[in-house]
Design an enzyme around this catalytic site. Structure first.
Site, mmCIF file in Angstrom:
data_model
loop_
_atom_site.group_PDB
_atom_site.id
_atom_site.type_symbol
_atom_site.label_atom_id
_atom_site.label_comp_id
_atom_site.label_asym_id
_atom_site.label_seq_id
_atom_site.Cartn_x
_atom_site.Cartn_y
_atom_site.Cartn_z
ATOM 1 N N TRP A 130 45.431 -8.886 1.152
ATOM 2 C CA TRP A 130 44.421 -8.464 2.123
ATOM 3 C C TRP A 130 44.873 -8.859 3.530
ATOM 4 O O TRP A 130 45.307 -9.992 3.752
ATOM 5 C CB TRP A 130 43.095 -9.143 1.762
ATOM 6 C CG TRP A 130 41.952 -8.832 2.672
ATOM 7 C CD1 TRP A 130 41.601 -7.612 3.182
ATOM 8 C CD2 TRP A 130 40.986 -9.769 3.167
ATOM 9 N NE1 TRP A 130 40.479 -7.731 3.958
ATOM 10 C CE2 TRP A 130 40.084 -9.041 3.974
ATOM 11 C CE3 TRP A 130 40.787 -11.137 3.005
ATOM 12 C CZ2 TRP A 130 39.001 -9.636 4.607
ATOM 13 C CZ3 TRP A 130 39.711 -11.726 3.633
ATOM 14 C CH2 TRP A 130 38.830 -10.986 4.422
ATOM 15 N N ASP A 211 40.995 -16.088 -4.747
ATOM 16 C CA ASP A 211 40.047 -15.384 -3.879
ATOM 17 C C ASP A 211 39.297 -14.392 -4.773
ATOM 18 O O ASP A 211 39.896 -13.473 -5.330
ATOM 19 C CB ASP A 211 40.817 -14.655 -2.763
ATOM 20 C CG ASP A 211 39.882 -13.956 -1.785
ATOM 21 O OD1 ASP A 211 38.641 -14.044 -1.949
ATOM 22 O OD2 ASP A 211 40.390 -13.308 -0.841
ATOM 23 N N LYS A 246 29.884 -8.231 -1.486
ATOM 24 C CA LYS A 246 29.973 -6.944 -2.186
ATOM 25 C C LYS A 246 29.018 -6.874 -3.363
ATOM 26 O O LYS A 246 28.307 -5.904 -3.537
ATOM 27 C CB LYS A 246 31.401 -6.695 -2.681
ATOM 28 C CG LYS A 246 32.489 -7.250 -1.812
ATOM 29 C CD LYS A 246 32.789 -6.418 -0.583
ATOM 30 C CE LYS A 246 33.719 -7.189 0.341
ATOM 31 N NZ LYS A 246 34.367 -6.418 1.344
HETATM 32 C C1 LMR Z 1 37.974 -5.017 3.315
HETATM 33 O O1 LMR Z 1 39.035 -5.436 2.853
HETATM 34 O O2 LMR Z 1 37.861 -3.870 3.782
HETATM 35 C C2 LMR Z 1 36.765 -5.891 3.289
HETATM 36 O O3 LMR Z 1 37.029 -7.075 2.642
HETATM 37 C C3 LMR Z 1 36.142 -6.060 4.605
HETATM 38 C C4 LMR Z 1 36.938 -6.866 5.567
HETATM 39 O O4 LMR Z 1 36.373 -7.807 6.139
HETATM 40 O O5 LMR Z 1 38.123 -6.575 5.773
#
Ligand code: LMR
Length: 398
Positions: A130, A211, A246
């Protein structure tokens, strides 16, 4: 003093949200930020949440401070959701759970905590991971490295390479894993793979940091924490950061938690003072409203079963959309094999198109997705799926 500042580029995910909102094209599709959407493209407040909010509004007697580690009842409730009663009882005081301002706040809190335990620690994250993991962990001053994870060509996990890399990581370092619904790729570890990772962690002595932002959105509330529970019961140390953004739809209420397991009650007691001090130094204490809602839902049998049902509808919709996308792309005469979308879990998958093709989808078709080609499957619905498939077909053939 401020004249020397340079403007920063927009956040790769949040920036898309702003561009989408500013786009006047009536056919625009938002496949960017990871927010659940229903068939009408809305992100409504869940019914169980609304009911809990009404009840809290009527009964709350004080707005007095809660404290840096948050509300004890909430902490116990989310720990139980994560671990289950039996494991929670058997871990006893080796486990502590601390409320955090969302999953991001929990990740940052964990990063500060890791830094206080070992300022030289490297946190190993999956390649890819992420986008916000880097700033969240990096701004605490931790060194970050990557282990191989996703193979873009075969749309599967590079498990042998991952294991080989983990086999060289030493005690004192931290390996971050996605508990379920991998963000951004949607490719999750199998139960057998979790067991192998458990074995390597035991052998190497590194600390695992999970996570877990999507519990309940993959295969089910229990199924999605197989790995987290396995590691919590068999490793001496574990950090898990959970989010209620979520699965409770509480995005803006910033509701999350950090759970820590150490090898002894005494170490956990000491660690808790460090976590509380880190929270106090960064934001003093977490916001209360979302946590109060979650605590009520998880402890009221009627609200709990209503929430379970709503969550299962959301999960079913996402999994149904995954199957529909594969079908629809075929129907649009797209030659590429997209069957992997059906195998992957949670909100995200990579479309596997290149950056120019992503930019064309955004600029020529008003279809918003992350540059990596990550799509939020929940942004698809029966009104936009044809347009999405025909636009993708056009982009792939030009
Ligand atoms: C995402 O990956 O789109 C979500 O977890 C929102 C974010 O804060 O990035």
């Amino acid at each position: 003093m401020f004249q020397s500042l340079q403007a920063l580029p927009a956040d790769p995910i949040l920036g898309l949200m702003a561009s989408y909102r500013a786009d006047n094209n009536p056919r625009k599709i938002d496949l960017g930020i990871g927010i659940y959407k229903d068939e009408h493209g809305n992100t409504p407040v869940m019914a169980a949440v609304k009911k809990a909010e009404n009840s809290i509004l009527a009964s709350q007697l004080t707005k007095s401070y809660v404290g840096p580690t948050g509300a004890a009842d909430y902490n116990d409730s989310v720990a139980k959701l994560l671990l289950g009663t039996t494991l929670m009882d058997s871990l006893g005081k080796r486990r502590v759970t601390v409320q955090s301002p969302g999953g991001c706040g929990g990740l940052r809190l964990a990063a500060e905590f890791i830094k206080s335990a070992n300022s030289g620690a490297t946190v190993w994250v999956s390649d890819p991971t992420w986008a916000n993991h880097m700033p969240l962990l990096g701004s605490a001053g931790l060194h970050i490295d990557q282990y191989p994870y996703y193979d873009y060509a075969s749309h599967s996990i590079r498990f042998e390479e991952m294991l080989a890399c983990l086999g060289n990581i030493k005690a004192g370092d931290v390996v971050m894993l996605h508990g379920c619904c991998h963000n951004p790729c949607g490719a999750d570890l199998s139960q057998e793979q979790w067991r192998q990772i458990r074995n390597i962690a035991l052998q190497q002595g590194f600390t695992v940091f999970i996570d877990l932002a999507y519990q309940g959105l993959g295969d089910g509330l229990e199924e999605d924490v197989y790995g987290a529970r396995l590691l919590a019961e068999s490793l001496p140390e574990l950090i898990v950061v959970t989010s209620c953004s979520k699965n409770f739809g509480l995005y803006r209420e910033r509701t999350g938690a950090m759970t820590l397991v150490t090898d002894s009650d005494a170490t956990t007691a000491i660690a808790t003072t460090q976590i509380a001090a880190a929270a106090r130094a960064m934001y003093s204490m977490p916001p209360d409203h979302g946590a109060a809602v979650v605590q009520l839902i998880l402890n009221d049998p009627a609200l709990r079963s209503e929430w379970d049902e709503e969550l299962s509808t959301m999960r079913g919709r996402i999994n149904g959309l995954r199957a529909q996308l594969v079908k629809q792309f075929k129907a649009a005469s797209i030659d590429e094999d997209f069957s992997f979308i059906k195998r992957e879990k949670g909100m995200f998958s990579f479309l596997g198109v290149n950056v120019d093709q992503v930019q064309s989808l955004i600029n020529d078709y008003s279809i918003y997705l992350v540059n990596s080609s990550r799509i939020n499957v929940a942004g698809v619905n029966s009104d936009n799926i044809d347009y999405l498939a025909s636009s993708l077909a056009a982009v792939l053939t030009t």
